[in-house]
Design a protein around this motif. Structure first.
Motif, PDB file in Angstrom:
ATOM      1  N   ASP A 173     -20.501  28.489  86.074  1.00 36.47           N
ATOM      2  CA  ASP A 173     -19.651  29.275  85.180  1.00 36.47           C
ATOM      3  C   ASP A 173     -19.056  28.401  84.082  1.00 36.47           C
ATOM      4  O   ASP A 173     -18.953  28.804  82.919  1.00 36.47           O
ATOM      5  N   ARG A 174     -18.668  27.193  84.478  1.00 38.45           N
ATOM      6  CA  ARG A 174     -18.042  26.282  83.514  1.00 38.45           C
ATOM      7  C   ARG A 174     -19.055  25.839  82.443  1.00 38.45           C
ATOM      8  O   ARG A 174     -18.725  25.751  81.265  1.00 38.45           O
ATOM      9  N   ARG A 175     -20.296  25.573  82.875  1.00 38.63           N
ATOM     10  CA  ARG A 175     -21.323  25.177  81.900  1.00 38.63           C
ATOM     11  C   ARG A 175     -21.565  26.295  80.893  1.00 38.63           C
ATOM     12  O   ARG A 175     -21.780  26.053  79.709  1.00 38.63           O
ATOM     13  N   ALA A 176     -21.542  27.529  81.379  1.00 44.42           N
ATOM     14  CA  ALA A 176     -21.752  28.672  80.493  1.00 44.42           C
ATOM     15  C   ALA A 176     -20.637  28.744  79.451  1.00 44.42           C
ATOM     16  O   ALA A 176     -20.892  28.955  78.260  1.00 44.42           O
ATOM     17  N   LYS A 177     -19.413  28.576  79.903  1.00 45.47           N
ATOM     18  CA  LYS A 177     -18.262  28.614  78.993  1.00 45.47           C
ATOM     19  C   LYS A 177     -18.308  27.451  78.007  1.00 45.47           C
ATOM     20  O   LYS A 177     -18.010  27.610  76.817  1.00 45.47           O
ATOM     21  N   LEU A 178     -18.678  26.275  78.513  1.00 41.01           N
ATOM     22  CA  LEU A 178     -18.756  25.092  77.654  1.00 41.01           C
ATOM     23  C   LEU A 178     -19.816  25.283  76.573  1.00 41.01           C
ATOM     24  O   LEU A 178     -19.595  24.966  75.401  1.00 41.01           O
ATOM     25  N   LEU A 179     -20.967  25.805  76.957  1.00 42.73           N
ATOM     26  CA  LEU A 179     -22.044  26.046  75.995  1.00 42.73           C
ATOM     27  C   LEU A 179     -21.605  27.040  74.925  1.00 42.73           C
ATOM     28  O   LEU A 179     -21.894  26.858  73.740  1.00 42.73           O
ATOM     29  N   GLU A 180     -20.902  28.067  75.360  1.00 44.70           N
ATOM     30  CA  GLU A 180     -20.424  29.079  74.424  1.00 44.70           C
ATOM     31  C   GLU A 180     -19.483  28.456  73.378  1.00 44.70           C
ATOM     32  O   GLU A 180     -19.630  28.695  72.177  1.00 44.70           O
ATOM     33  N   LYS A 181     -18.546  27.637  73.860  1.00 47.30           N
ATOM     34  CA  LYS A 181     -17.588  27.028  72.939  1.00 47.30           C
ATOM     35  C   LYS A 181     -18.265  25.998  72.042  1.00 47.30           C
ATOM     36  O   LYS A 181     -17.951  25.866  70.861  1.00 47.30           O
ATOM     37  N   ARG A 182     -19.223  25.247  72.609  1.00 44.91           N
ATOM     38  CA  ARG A 182     -19.937  24.243  71.813  1.00 44.91           C
ATOM     39  C   ARG A 182     -20.671  24.903  70.645  1.00 44.91           C
ATOM     40  O   ARG A 182     -20.624  24.424  69.514  1.00 44.91           O
ATOM     41  N   GLN A 183     -21.327  26.014  70.933  1.00 44.29           N
ATOM     42  CA  GLN A 183     -22.054  26.725  69.882  1.00 44.29           C
ATOM     43  C   GLN A 183     -21.105  27.213  68.789  1.00 44.29           C
ATOM     44  O   GLN A 183     -21.430  27.165  67.603  1.00 44.29           O
ATOM     45  N   GLU A 184     -19.926  27.680  69.195  1.00 43.10           N
ATOM     46  CA  GLU A 184     -18.936  28.143  68.223  1.00 43.10           C
ATOM     47  C   GLU A 184     -18.478  26.996  67.322  1.00 43.10           C
ATOM     48  O   GLU A 184     -18.389  27.150  66.095  1.00 43.10           O
ATOM     49  N   LEU A 185     -18.184  25.838  67.932  1.00 41.43           N
ATOM     50  CA  LEU A 185     -17.686  24.692  67.178  1.00 41.43           C
ATOM     51  C   LEU A 185     -18.759  24.124  66.240  1.00 41.43           C
ATOM     52  O   LEU A 185     -18.467  23.752  65.099  1.00 41.43           O
ATOM     53  N   LEU A 186     -19.992  24.058  66.726  1.00 42.40           N
ATOM     54  CA  LEU A 186     -21.082  23.548  65.890  1.00 42.40           C
ATOM     55  C   LEU A 186     -21.344  24.489  64.718  1.00 42.40           C
ATOM     56  O   LEU A 186     -21.659  24.044  63.610  1.00 42.40           O
ATOM     57  N   ALA A 187     -21.217  25.781  64.978  1.00 40.22           N
ATOM     58  CA  ALA A 187     -21.419  26.766  63.908  1.00 40.22           C
ATOM     59  C   ALA A 187     -20.364  26.614  62.816  1.00 40.22           C
ATOM     60  O   ALA A 187     -20.613  26.934  61.648  1.00 40.22           O
ATOM     61  N   LYS A 188     -19.195  26.090  63.201  1.00 35.93           N
ATOM     62  CA  LYS A 188     -18.117  25.876  62.232  1.00 35.93           C
ATOM     63  C   LYS A 188     -18.256  24.525  61.508  1.00 35.93           C
ATOM     64  O   LYS A 188     -17.407  24.166  60.692  1.00 35.93           O
ATOM     65  N   GLY A 189     -19.298  23.762  61.847  1.00 32.66           N
ATOM     66  CA  GLY A 189     -19.543  22.504  61.150  1.00 32.66           C
ATOM     67  C   GLY A 189     -19.049  21.265  61.860  1.00 32.66           C
ATOM     68  O   GLY A 189     -19.152  20.155  61.319  1.00 32.66           O
ATOM     69  N   GLN A 190     -18.504  21.403  63.073  1.00 34.50           N
ATOM     70  CA  GLN A 190     -18.025  20.226  63.796  1.00 34.50           C
ATOM     71  C   GLN A 190     -19.214  19.453  64.374  1.00 34.50           C
ATOM     72  O   GLN A 190     -20.286  20.010  64.606  1.00 34.50           O
ATOM     73  N   LYS A 191     -19.011  18.146  64.606  1.00 37.71           N
ATOM     74  CA  LYS A 191     -20.090  17.279  65.066  1.00 37.71           C
ATOM     75  C   LYS A 191     -19.911  16.913  66.536  1.00 37.71           C
ATOM     76  O   LYS A 191     -18.806  16.826  67.035  1.00 37.71           O
ATOM     77  N   LYS A 192     -21.039  16.645  67.208  1.00 43.63           N
ATOM     78  CA  LYS A 192     -20.988  16.218  68.599  1.00 43.63           C
ATOM     79  C   LYS A 192     -20.423  14.798  68.708  1.00 43.63           C
ATOM     80  O   LYS A 192     -20.558  13.992  67.782  1.00 43.63           O
ATOM     81  N   ILE A 193     -19.822  14.509  69.856  1.00 41.61           N
ATOM     82  CA  ILE A 193     -19.272  13.179  70.133  1.00 41.61           C
ATOM     83  C   ILE A 193     -20.217  12.477  71.104  1.00 41.61           C
ATOM     84  O   ILE A 193     -20.408  12.922  72.237  1.00 41.61           O
ATOM     85  N   LEU A 194     -20.805  11.370  70.684  1.00 41.70           N
ATOM     86  CA  LEU A 194     -21.785  10.664  71.506  1.00 41.70           C
ATOM     87  C   LEU A 194     -21.069   9.810  72.550  1.00 41.70           C
ATOM     88  O   LEU A 194     -20.262   8.941  72.213  1.00 41.70           O
ATOM     89  N   LEU A 195     -21.389  10.047  73.831  1.00 41.40           N
ATOM     90  CA  LEU A 195     -20.757   9.319  74.932  1.00 41.40           C
ATOM     91  C   LEU A 195     -21.651   8.178  75.430  1.00 41.40           C
ATOM     92  O   LEU A 195     -22.845   8.155  75.172  1.00 41.40           O
ATOM     93  N   ALA A 196     -21.038   7.239  76.146  1.00 34.93           N
ATOM     94  CA  ALA A 196     -21.746   6.154  76.847  1.00 34.93           C
ATOM     95  C   ALA A 196     -22.562   5.254  75.920  1.00 34.93           C
ATOM     96  O   ALA A 196     -23.538   4.644  76.350  1.00 34.93           O
ATOM     97  N   LYS A 197     -22.166   5.148  74.667  1.00 32.01           N
ATOM     98  CA  LYS A 197     -22.953   4.352  73.717  1.00 32.01           C
ATOM     99  C   LYS A 197     -22.889   2.852  74.025  1.00 32.01           C
ATOM    100  O   LYS A 197     -23.893   2.143  73.927  1.00 32.01           O
ATOM    101  N   ASP A 198     -21.703   2.355  74.416  1.00 36.19           N
ATOM    102  CA  ASP A 198     -21.562   0.923  74.700  1.00 36.19           C
ATOM    103  C   ASP A 198     -22.472   0.493  75.848  1.00 36.19           C
ATOM    104  O   ASP A 198     -23.180  -0.515  75.752  1.00 36.19           O
TER     105      ASP A 198
END
Length: 326
Positions: A173-198
């Motif tokens: 359920d949480r993944r579904a909600k997270l995906l929904e919000k991610r799509q909304e934020l990306l549609a508004k032009g926000q960028k993803k935050i890259l994790l574990a780069k170091d």
């Protein structure tokens, strides 16, 4: 022997195949993809809160580093059965492969610092996950684990299974909600935050250093073989026997290094093909999205033109009516 070097800028997907652990059956995939956020029950979805940072966090580097993290854990001495159980638990409850990668990487580092593996890592993960721990909190707790984890009784295992099954549904359920919000934020032009780069970059450096070491050893073996070949024609007795024995030893070593280089080349080629395929699919998705946006804009333009035409027609009709003598 040919030389082969690995650049520190090797593509992310190339890394996933550079160690024997890649593609192993004991490395479970991440949770099944959620294709539609609307599939989550409305009541469950309403109670789930996702921050913008969570929604935009992209753990792709940790995901592709999972085979490397598992290989590091094996090299550190983590038993194969424990490693398999820990990874299986994270997959069963729906934790992402990125979380599993961080978990295994922390255990590898902790094992190196302790100087030995603590027995029962897989069972420990099962107990901690069942208690609700996950992500950074779970990975951080590994550093405090000092005692071996004992075998679970049948009753304890059954109780944990009930909790893990409940968590699996909640995580879905949480993944579904997270995906929904991610799509909304990306549609508004926000960028993803890259994790574990170091951690990812450190692995790249380690990989490049390993490749450079193989190349250096190959060069040293080849140079020594040339020296022996130059001395053999004039050598005799014990000296000749010693040179011939060393020549055989170095030739075998050279063959092993050649095979190691060839194996690395094959894996890199496969990885590059996989990366190209992945990038191609991403490109196709982007193109399709652009096409949809263009069509949407065309429809909007057409509707605007129609509305404007209707407005002009009505205005003209009013003028004609006003100009007509009563």
């Amino acid at each position: 022997m040919h030389k082969h070097t690995v650049s520190v800028s090797v593509g992310a997907f190339a890394l996933a195949l550079l160690l024997p652990a890649a593609g192993r059956a004991d490395l479970p995939p991440g949770p099944p993809p959620v294709t539609a956020a609307a599939e989550a029950p409305a009541t469950a979805s309403a109670s789930i809160k996702i921050t913008d940072e969570e929604a935009l966090s992209d753990d792709i580097l940790a995901v592709i580093d999972l085979p490397l993290a598992a290989a590091d854990a094996r090299a550190a001495g983590v038993p194969e059965a424990d490693l398999k159980e820990a990874l299986t638990v994270t997959q069963e409850v729906g934790l992402g492969a990125g979380e599993a990668s961080d978990l295994v990487a922390e255990e590898a580092e902790a094992t190196v610092k302790r100087g030995k593996a603590s027995a029962g890592f897989g069972k420990w993960v099962r107990v901690q996950v069942a208690s609700g721990l996950h992500g950074k909190k779970l990975a951080a707790k590994i550093k405090d684990r000092k005692e071996d984890t004992k075998e679970l009784s049948a009753e304890e295992a059954d109780k944990l299974k009930v909790k893990l099954d409940e968590l699996a549904q909640k995580n879905n359920d949480r993944r579904a909600k997270l995906l929904e919000k991610r799509q909304e934020l990306l549609a508004k032009g926000q960028k993803k935050i890259l994790l574990a780069k170091d951690r990812h970059d450190k692995r790249l450096e380690k990989l490049a250093a390993s490749s450079a070491e193989i190349t250096e050893k190959s060069g040293q073996v080849e140079l020594r073989l040339r020296e022996i070949e130059a001395k053999l024609p004039t050598a005799s007795g014990g000296e000749k026997a010693a040179l011939e024995a060393e020549q055989k030893r170095l030739q075998k070593m050279g063959e092993k290094l050649d095979k190691a280089e060839e194996k690395l080349d094959e894996k890199l080629d496969k990885a590059e093909d996989k990366q190209d395929d992945k990038l191609g699919k991403i490109s196709d998705k982007v193109e399709k999205r652009e096409e949809k946006l263009e069509k949407r804009e065309e429809k909007l333009d057409m509707k605007a033109a129609e509305a404007e035409g209707k407005a002009e027609g009505k205005a003209g009709a009013r003028k004609d009516k006003a100009a007509t003598p009563q």
